[in-house]
Design an enzyme around this catalytic site. Structure first.
Site, PDB file in Angstrom:
ATOM      1  N   HIS A   1       0.814  -1.227   0.000  1.00  0.00           N
ATOM      2  CA  HIS A   1       0.000   0.000   0.000  1.00  0.00           C
ATOM      3  C   HIS A   1       0.844   1.272   0.000  1.00  0.00           C
ATOM      4  O   HIS A   1       0.313   2.356  -0.255  1.00  0.00           O
ATOM      5  CB  HIS A   1      -0.922   0.039   1.224  1.00  0.00           C
ATOM      6  CG  HIS A   1      -1.966  -1.032   1.241  1.00  0.00           C
ATOM      7  ND1 HIS A   1      -2.810  -1.263   0.185  1.00  0.00           N
ATOM      8  CD2 HIS A   1      -2.296  -1.944   2.199  1.00  0.00           C
ATOM      9  CE1 HIS A   1      -3.622  -2.275   0.491  1.00  0.00           C
ATOM     10  NE2 HIS A   1      -3.325  -2.707   1.701  1.00  0.00           N
TER      11      HIS A   1
ATOM     12  N   ASP B   1      -3.316 -10.582  -1.926  1.00  0.00           N
ATOM     13  CA  ASP B   1      -3.780 -10.032  -0.649  1.00  0.00           C
ATOM     14  C   ASP B   1      -5.262  -9.657  -0.759  1.00  0.00           C
ATOM     15  O   ASP B   1      -5.743  -9.317  -1.840  1.00  0.00           O
ATOM     16  CB  ASP B   1      -2.940  -8.784  -0.342  1.00  0.00           C
ATOM     17  CG  ASP B   1      -3.064  -8.294   1.086  1.00  0.00           C
ATOM     18  OD1 ASP B   1      -2.139  -8.567   1.877  1.00  0.00           O
ATOM     19  OD2 ASP B   1      -4.072  -7.622   1.402  1.00  0.00           O
TER      20      ASP B   1
ATOM     21  N   HIS C   1      -6.605  -7.078   0.222  1.00  0.00           N
ATOM     22  CA  HIS C   1      -6.706  -5.650  -0.087  1.00  0.00           C
ATOM     23  C   HIS C   1      -6.059  -5.363  -1.444  1.00  0.00           C
ATOM     24  O   HIS C   1      -5.045  -5.970  -1.798  1.00  0.00           O
ATOM     25  CB  HIS C   1      -6.007  -4.824   0.999  1.00  0.00           C
ATOM     26  CG  HIS C   1      -6.569  -5.047   2.374  1.00  0.00           C
ATOM     27  ND1 HIS C   1      -6.024  -5.961   3.255  1.00  0.00           N
ATOM     28  CD2 HIS C   1      -7.633  -4.494   2.996  1.00  0.00           C
ATOM     29  CE1 HIS C   1      -6.737  -5.950   4.377  1.00  0.00           C
ATOM     30  NE2 HIS C   1      -7.718  -5.072   4.247  1.00  0.00           N
TER      31      HIS C   1
ATOM     32  N   ASP D   1      -4.747 -12.594   4.192  1.00  0.00           N
ATOM     33  CA  ASP D   1      -5.949 -12.024   4.805  1.00  0.00           C
ATOM     34  C   ASP D   1      -7.221 -12.240   3.993  1.00  0.00           C
ATOM     35  O   ASP D   1      -8.293 -11.795   4.398  1.00  0.00           O
ATOM     36  CB  ASP D   1      -5.753 -10.532   5.126  1.00  0.00           C
ATOM     37  CG  ASP D   1      -5.046  -9.768   4.019  1.00  0.00           C
ATOM     38  OD1 ASP D   1      -4.828 -10.342   2.937  1.00  0.00           O
ATOM     39  OD2 ASP D   1      -4.702  -8.586   4.244  1.00  0.00           O
TER      40      ASP D   1
HETATM   41 ZN   LIG Z   1      -4.148  -6.969   3.192  1.00  0.00          ZN
END
Ligand SMILES: [Zn+2]
Ligand SMILES: [Zn+2]
Length: 656
Positions: free
Chosen positions: A189, A224, A226, A313
């Site tokens: 990120h 991931d 995200h 995750d």
């Molecule tokens: Zn993540």
């Protein structure tokens, strides 16, 4: 390679990747698996790579050392360095249990500023240093109370995560190893000028930058839960980096981006792809979507190296997100990425960790799967008892107990599939089908759909003869089946070099006597494209091929097929050094006007139709496609529906 970024200010309440609007389920206990239930366990088809007995060319490297555990955002923070204890221990335990030798380890060291500046702003690095010495300043550049709090020594610890991934990539580029796994990496990120979502420096983006400086083209796969927004943003304008991220939709999860319509722009249009999943998507939808898109994207792009992020995750038990993926599916995904690296990238593969907040029950098993794939070791079904004994107490203390007995999960993580999960899984496959239209050229899609040729490495055992052997510049060398079919003679076609002969109709016997130049037609590997066209010519789908040939080498090609009532234009391309001379237009006109009578024609051109190595700007590509089609008598219009919504430059064309 860099893009500017804005620094947003934000109030400082901790929010831990807050879900927006989605109902969050409490962490569930893992299912207990009675011994007699073994037959019910979900076992997807294994890709053939991690068989016992197949030895990697060079032993893989595990990136881990004292610096790894110093990236510590504080007590109570979900991204805890405690995960390294059970995680690295499980990697060692399953390696020993599977008969692997001692593990080669590479300890991370802080990357110097000169390397961090490949993707990060100098001013931002100074801010991180300041917080590093004075971790109590006011919120700045994404650092402060909340997701990414300051901590003493923050700069060096963060630079060490970056350094681990950069050094791992350097080892791969030197040929010290084919594969490296960096469990502490994957801080995807971080942006050029700000921290975000637990991430200070963007180690995957930096490893990619290292490969780009060496002139290599990079496929980045982000698993991931995200969206891999930092890596996508940092390499957004670079046509030599293709990013593919599968994640929970940004409508319901941080960072709120990663939609199908984010496709890149300019010459890099068609090098950004996203597979947003609805909350509740399970292993079937998630893995099915990945398998629908990834192999063909890799075959079309033809990377020199693969970088993948294996955040854990997306798992059903993860406390911060809402997908229902299993370690079983994560293992299958890791083996798929590994197989793709061997088939399309000369074996060069850097795998990182990422998110994952069930640090005892899930993260170690996800890491173990990625490592076992890289080490070519068969995953054991049962977790080593000694490992479970060592970590049971700590897992209990942190509320992540009992530890599972098995490396893979029970089907659907032991959850009852309900109507909403079925809908989410169906939606995942629909999304993947749409992304496939945007990402994969029509010729490669037709080859897969009609059974001519498959990019899927799992279904293609023919590509595995070279596994483990030195492959040289494997990215340009197909290791698959030979490029001739038995029983087909190969009459020679000779023309003096430089003189182009246009063949209105090429049959299989002629085709096997010809070479194919690079960058004429998808997939990226000319040997793969030759196999594809040969299989098409011997299919029952009325395939027609016209070719421009110079000195026995095909430098221009048109392929069409009529599997149903109408004839589909599937591919048209000319080698780079033969372009801009009207050859494509001449080929297409002769192909369409051939001695086959009047037929109804269809063509669809998305941003997938491009030279993956030297792409033109999106607008230029669209203008050329329109001119060529109109020149051959097609009526050309804009594509409608979801394809047109996502790719406003997409065209549809009809003739007759
Ligand atoms: Zn993540
Ligand atoms: Zn391998």
């Amino acid at each position: 390679m860099r893009m500017t970024s804005r620094t947003r200010t934000r109030s400082g309440t901790p929010r831990w990747y807050s879900t927006r609007g989605a109902r969050r389920s409490p962490p569930r206990s893992p299912p207990r698996l009675p011994g007699f239930a073994l037959g019910r366990r979900y076992r997807p088809a294994r890709c053939p790579s991690p068989r016992a007995g197949i030895v990697p060319r060079v032993e893989p490297i595990l990136v881990f050392g004292p610096w790894s555990e110093r990236y510590d955002l504080g007590p109570g923070h979900p991204l805890t360095p405690r995960r390294f204890g059970p995680g690295i221990d499980l990697i060692r335990a399953v390696t020993a249990a599977a008969g692997g030798g001692p593990i080669r380890e590479l300890p991370p060291e802080p990357a110097p500023d000169t390397e961090l500046r490949w993707v990060h702003d100098a001013g931002y690095i100074e801010v991180v240093r300041r917080f590093s010495d004075q971790p109590f300043g006011s919120w700045e550049a994404g650092i402060g109370p909340g997701d990414t709090p300051a901590f003493p020594g923050m700069h060096d610890a963060s630079a060490a995560v970056a350094g681990g991934s950069i050094r791992a990539m350097a080892a791969i580029l030197r040929g010290d190893t084919d594969h490296a796994v960096h469990p502490g990496g994957g801080l995807h990120h971080a942006m050029p000028g700000r921290a975000s979502g637990f991430c200070v420096y963007d180690d995957p983006a930096l490893a990619i930058a290292k490969a780009r400086l060496a002139g290599l083209r990079v496929l980045y796969v982000d698993l991931d839960v995200h969206h891999g927004d930092g890596v996508q943003a940092i390499h957004l304008d670079d046509p030599g980096v293709l990013t593919l991220s599968i994640h929970q939709s940004g409508r319901t999860l941080f960072p709120g981006t990663g939609f199908v319509g984010e496709l890149g722009a300019g010459t890099a249009a068609g090098t950004v792809f996203n597979l947003p999943m609805e909350p509740g998507t399970g292993e079937r939808g998630w893995l099915g979507a990945l398998r629908t898109v990834l192999p063909e994207v890799a075959a079309t792009f033809g990377p020199d190296v693969v970088v993948s992020q294996h955040g854990a995750d997306a798992h059903a038990w993860d406390p911060l997100a809402n997908l229902r993926v299993t370690t079983t599916a994560m293992g299958a995904a890791a083996r798929l990425v590994h197989a793709i690296a061997h088939r399309w990238a000369g074996g060069r593969w850097l795998a990182t960790g990422g998110g994952g907040y069930d640090a005892y029950r899930v993260v170690p098993r996800a890491w173990a799967h990625a490592w076992l794939a890289a080490a070519h070791l068969e995953p054991p079904s049962r977790l080593p008892a000694a490992w479970r004994e060592r970590w049971a107490g700590e897992a209990e203390r942190y509320g992540q107990a009992p530890l599972p007995e098995w490396l893979d999960d029970e089907a659907n993580a032991g959850l009852r599939p309900d109507g909403s999960q079925d809908a989410a899984d169906r939606r995942a496959i629909e999304t993947a089908a749409l992304v496939r239209e945007l990402a994969v050229p029509a010729l490669v899609r037709a080859a897969g759909d009609l059974g001519w040729w498959r990019a899927s490495v799992e279904l293609d055992a023919g590509g595995w003869s070279g596994l483990g052997a030195p492959v040289g510049d494997g990215s340009r060398v197909a290791t698959g089946t030979g490029d001739t079919a038995p029983g087909i003679a190969a009459p020679g076609i000779t023309a003096p070099d430089g003189v182009i002969e246009v063949l209105d109709t090429v049959d299989a016997a002629t085709w096997v006597g010809l070479d194919l130049a690079s960058q004429v037609i998808a997939p990226a590997s000319p040997a793969g494209a030759q196999q594809l066209v040969l299989a098409a010519l011997t299919s029952p789908h009325a395939v027609r091929v016209s070719a421009a040939v110079a000195g026995g080498t095909v430098v221009g090609l048109v392929v069409s097929a009529a599997p149903g009532g109408r004839r589909l234009l599937l591919g048209l391309g000319v080698a780079p050094d033969r372009r801009r001379r009207g050859l494509a237009g001449e080929l297409l006109r002769r192909h369409v006007d051939g001695p086959h009578g009047v037929e109804p024609w269809d063509a669809a051109v998305t941003l997938a139709e491009r030279d993956a190595v030297e792409p033109l700007a999106r607008d230029t590509r669209g203008a050329i496609a329109r001119r060529l089609l109109e020149g051959a008598g097609f009526e050309v219009g804009r594509a409608g529906g979801p394809v047109g919504d996502a790719d406003p430059g997409a065209l549809v064309a009809h003739r007759g």
